[in-house]
Scaffold this motif. Structure first.
Motif, PDB file in Angstrom:
ATOM      1  N   ALA A  74       4.417 -51.193 -11.408  1.00 28.10           N
ATOM      2  CA  ALA A  74       5.435 -50.948 -12.674  1.00 28.10           C
ATOM      3  C   ALA A  74       6.685 -50.986 -11.944  1.00 28.10           C
ATOM      4  O   ALA A  74       7.211 -50.213 -11.277  1.00 28.10           O
ATOM      5  N   PRO A  75       8.057 -51.489 -13.151  1.00 23.75           N
ATOM      6  CA  PRO A  75       9.236 -51.488 -12.389  1.00 23.75           C
ATOM      7  C   PRO A  75      10.080 -49.959 -11.906  1.00 23.75           C
ATOM      8  O   PRO A  75      10.514 -50.457 -10.986  1.00 23.75           O
ATOM      9  N   MET A  76       9.962 -49.321 -12.735  1.00 25.98           N
ATOM     10  CA  MET A  76      10.034 -48.043 -11.831  1.00 25.98           C
ATOM     11  C   MET A  76       9.765 -48.139  -9.830  1.00 25.98           C
ATOM     12  O   MET A  76      10.181 -47.911  -9.557  1.00 25.98           O
ATOM     13  N   LEU A  77       8.388 -48.162 -10.263  1.00 22.89           N
ATOM     14  CA  LEU A  77       7.600 -48.055  -8.494  1.00 22.89           C
ATOM     15  C   LEU A  77       8.333 -48.991  -7.831  1.00 22.89           C
ATOM     16  O   LEU A  77       8.468 -49.368  -6.749  1.00 22.89           O
ATOM     17  N   VAL A  78       9.033 -50.253  -8.636  1.00 24.75           N
ATOM     18  CA  VAL A  78       9.096 -51.378  -7.328  1.00 24.75           C
ATOM     19  C   VAL A  78      10.277 -51.177  -7.270  1.00 24.75           C
ATOM     20  O   VAL A  78      10.982 -51.456  -5.896  1.00 24.75           O
ATOM     21  N   ALA A  79      10.927 -50.622  -7.564  1.00 25.89           N
ATOM     22  CA  ALA A  79      12.722 -50.153  -8.042  1.00 25.89           C
ATOM     23  C   ALA A  79      12.148 -49.465  -5.894  1.00 25.89           C
ATOM     24  O   ALA A  79      13.151 -49.774  -5.366  1.00 25.89           O
ATOM     25  N   GLN A  80      11.313 -48.069  -6.339  1.00 32.68           N
ATOM     26  CA  GLN A  80      11.500 -46.829  -5.393  1.00 32.68           C
ATOM     27  C   GLN A  80      10.613 -47.774  -4.105  1.00 32.68           C
ATOM     28  O   GLN A  80      11.308 -47.313  -2.873  1.00 32.68           O
ATOM     29  N   ILE A  81      10.002 -49.036  -4.257  1.00 34.26           N
ATOM     30  CA  ILE A  81       9.313 -49.852  -3.167  1.00 34.26           C
ATOM     31  C   ILE A  81      10.513 -50.394  -2.248  1.00 34.26           C
ATOM     32  O   ILE A  81      10.956 -49.982  -0.708  1.00 34.26           O
ATOM     33  N   PHE A  82      11.687 -50.988  -2.544  1.00 35.44           N
ATOM     34  CA  PHE A  82      12.266 -51.779  -2.814  1.00 35.44           C
ATOM     35  C   PHE A  82      13.562 -50.278  -1.867  1.00 35.44           C
ATOM     36  O   PHE A  82      14.379 -50.986  -0.517  1.00 35.44           O
ATOM     37  N   GLU A  83      13.934 -49.317  -2.526  1.00 40.43           N
ATOM     38  CA  GLU A  83      15.121 -48.585  -2.236  1.00 40.43           C
ATOM     39  C   GLU A  83      14.131 -48.620  -0.558  1.00 40.43           C
ATOM     40  O   GLU A  83      15.249 -47.858  -0.140  1.00 40.43           O
ATOM     41  N   ALA A  93      18.660 -52.199 -14.712  1.00 39.50           N
ATOM     42  CA  ALA A  93      17.698 -51.486 -14.757  1.00 39.50           C
ATOM     43  C   ALA A  93      17.000 -50.720 -13.584  1.00 39.50           C
ATOM     44  O   ALA A  93      15.978 -49.968 -14.030  1.00 39.50           O
ATOM     45  N   ASP A  94      17.143 -51.981 -12.667  1.00 34.63           N
ATOM     46  CA  ASP A  94      15.835 -52.201 -11.873  1.00 34.63           C
ATOM     47  C   ASP A  94      16.036 -51.016 -11.410  1.00 34.63           C
ATOM     48  O   ASP A  94      15.315 -51.006 -10.100  1.00 34.63           O
ATOM     49  N   GLY A  95      17.243 -51.575 -11.067  1.00 34.51           N
ATOM     50  CA  GLY A  95      18.041 -49.698  -9.828  1.00 34.51           C
ATOM     51  C   GLY A  95      18.071 -50.515  -8.240  1.00 34.51           C
ATOM     52  O   GLY A  95      17.838 -49.510  -7.447  1.00 34.51           O
ATOM     53  N   ALA A  96      17.795 -52.005  -8.288  1.00 35.36           N
ATOM     54  CA  ALA A  96      17.490 -52.983  -6.846  1.00 35.36           C
ATOM     55  C   ALA A  96      19.001 -52.607  -6.052  1.00 35.36           C
ATOM     56  O   ALA A  96      19.784 -52.578  -6.252  1.00 35.36           O
ATOM     57  N   PRO A  97      18.541 -52.074  -4.464  1.00 32.27           N
ATOM     58  CA  PRO A  97      19.691 -51.820  -3.841  1.00 32.27           C
ATOM     59  C   PRO A  97      20.174 -53.743  -3.037  1.00 32.27           C
ATOM     60  O   PRO A  97      19.609 -54.223  -3.155  1.00 32.27           O
ATOM     61  N   GLY A  98      21.375 -53.012  -2.868  1.00 28.22           N
ATOM     62  CA  GLY A  98      21.594 -54.246  -1.840  1.00 28.22           C
ATOM     63  C   GLY A  98      21.634 -54.497  -0.410  1.00 28.22           C
ATOM     64  O   GLY A  98      20.910 -53.533  -0.818  1.00 28.22           O
TER      65      GLY A  98
END
Length: 253
Positions: A169-178, A245-250
């Motif tokens: 899910a998108p929220m988990l994707v953002a967490q994994i990338f962080e 929305a994804d909260g993607a880190p740089g």
């Protein structure tokens, strides 16, 4: 440079999957491979980790030729993979899965696992809560955390990651990338294959674009993220859509 592929060719039978592939990854970087299905991204990772034989060319890690080494020998050099599909051992507990990650590392011994477990549990607190739970009963996101944590147990200098966000899910994707950004800040070099190309480019420092087993372009990830031809081919036409929305880190600094 930490990893270098030079003119690497790989075959599946008579089919040439990698065609004179050349790329490099410097220590401390996050580099991502971008391309459509069948471009050779997963084959590249399997070749680096010793799961696919090289027909010709060379793969070097920290200046040492690793083409022809067995996968466990490559792990002992400090290069580990978190595979596509996670590869969790379903009948083994979370703790046993993590212990398996340390099995092939150089100088392994059970008393040395404490600091590594502490690192993994700090990055993935849910794994600490579920340490006695069978890996096969975890959710998809939890299994992905376990697969990455297992790779870290080998104390790698570099981790290859194959589709870490697949099916999440998108929220988990953002967490994994962080968490991937934090792993890199802690000093681990990452080479990433990811279906969500926009997310990968926002995370990475540099990127290679692959087409039918060849590198057709390489540049800073931010440059490719803004490139119109890359947007239309791999990013759905808009690399910035959903970034907030994804909260993607740089890229980590």
């Amino acid at each position: 440079m930490l990893l270098e592929l030079e003119d690497v060719k790989v075959h599946y039978g008579k089919v040439e999957a990698l065609k004179s592939m050349s790329l490099h990854v410097d220590e401390g970087e996050i580099v991502t491979l971008v391309g459509s299905n069948g471009a050779g991204k997963t084959t590249t990772l399997k070749t680096i980790s010793g799961l696919r034989p090289v027909t010709s060319g060379s793969v070097r890690f920290d200046g040492r030729a690793i083409s022809g080494l067995a996968p466990h020998q490559i792990v002992r050099l400090g290069l580990c993979q978190s595979p596509e599909g996670r590869g969790v051992f379903p009948g083994m507990t979370v703790m046993e899965n993590l212990e398996m990650g340390a099995y092939a590392r150089a100088g392994r011994s059970r008393p040395d696992l404490g600091p590594d477990l502490e690192r993994v549990f700090a990055l993935f607190p849910l794994l600490a809560e579920r340490r006695s739970q069978p890996g096969g009963t975890l959710s998809g996101g939890e299994q992905q955390m376990l697969a990455i944590g297992r790779a870290l147990m080998a104390r790698p200098r570099m981790v290859l990651l194959d589709e870490p966000s697949m099916g999440l899910a998108p929220m988990l994707v953002a967490q994994i990338f962080e968490i991937l950004a934090e792993i890199n800040r802690q000093g681990t070099t990452l080479l990433l294959v990811e279906q969500n190309a926009a997310q990968a480019l926002r995370l990475a420092h540099r990127a290679y674009v692959l087409e039918t087993g060849r590198v057709v372009r390489s540049a800073a990830a931010a440059t490719l993220l803004d490139d119109e031809s890359v947007k239309s081919a791999y990013l759905g036409g808009d690399a910035t859509a959903g970034a907030e929305a994804d909260g993607a880190p740089g890229p980590p600094v």
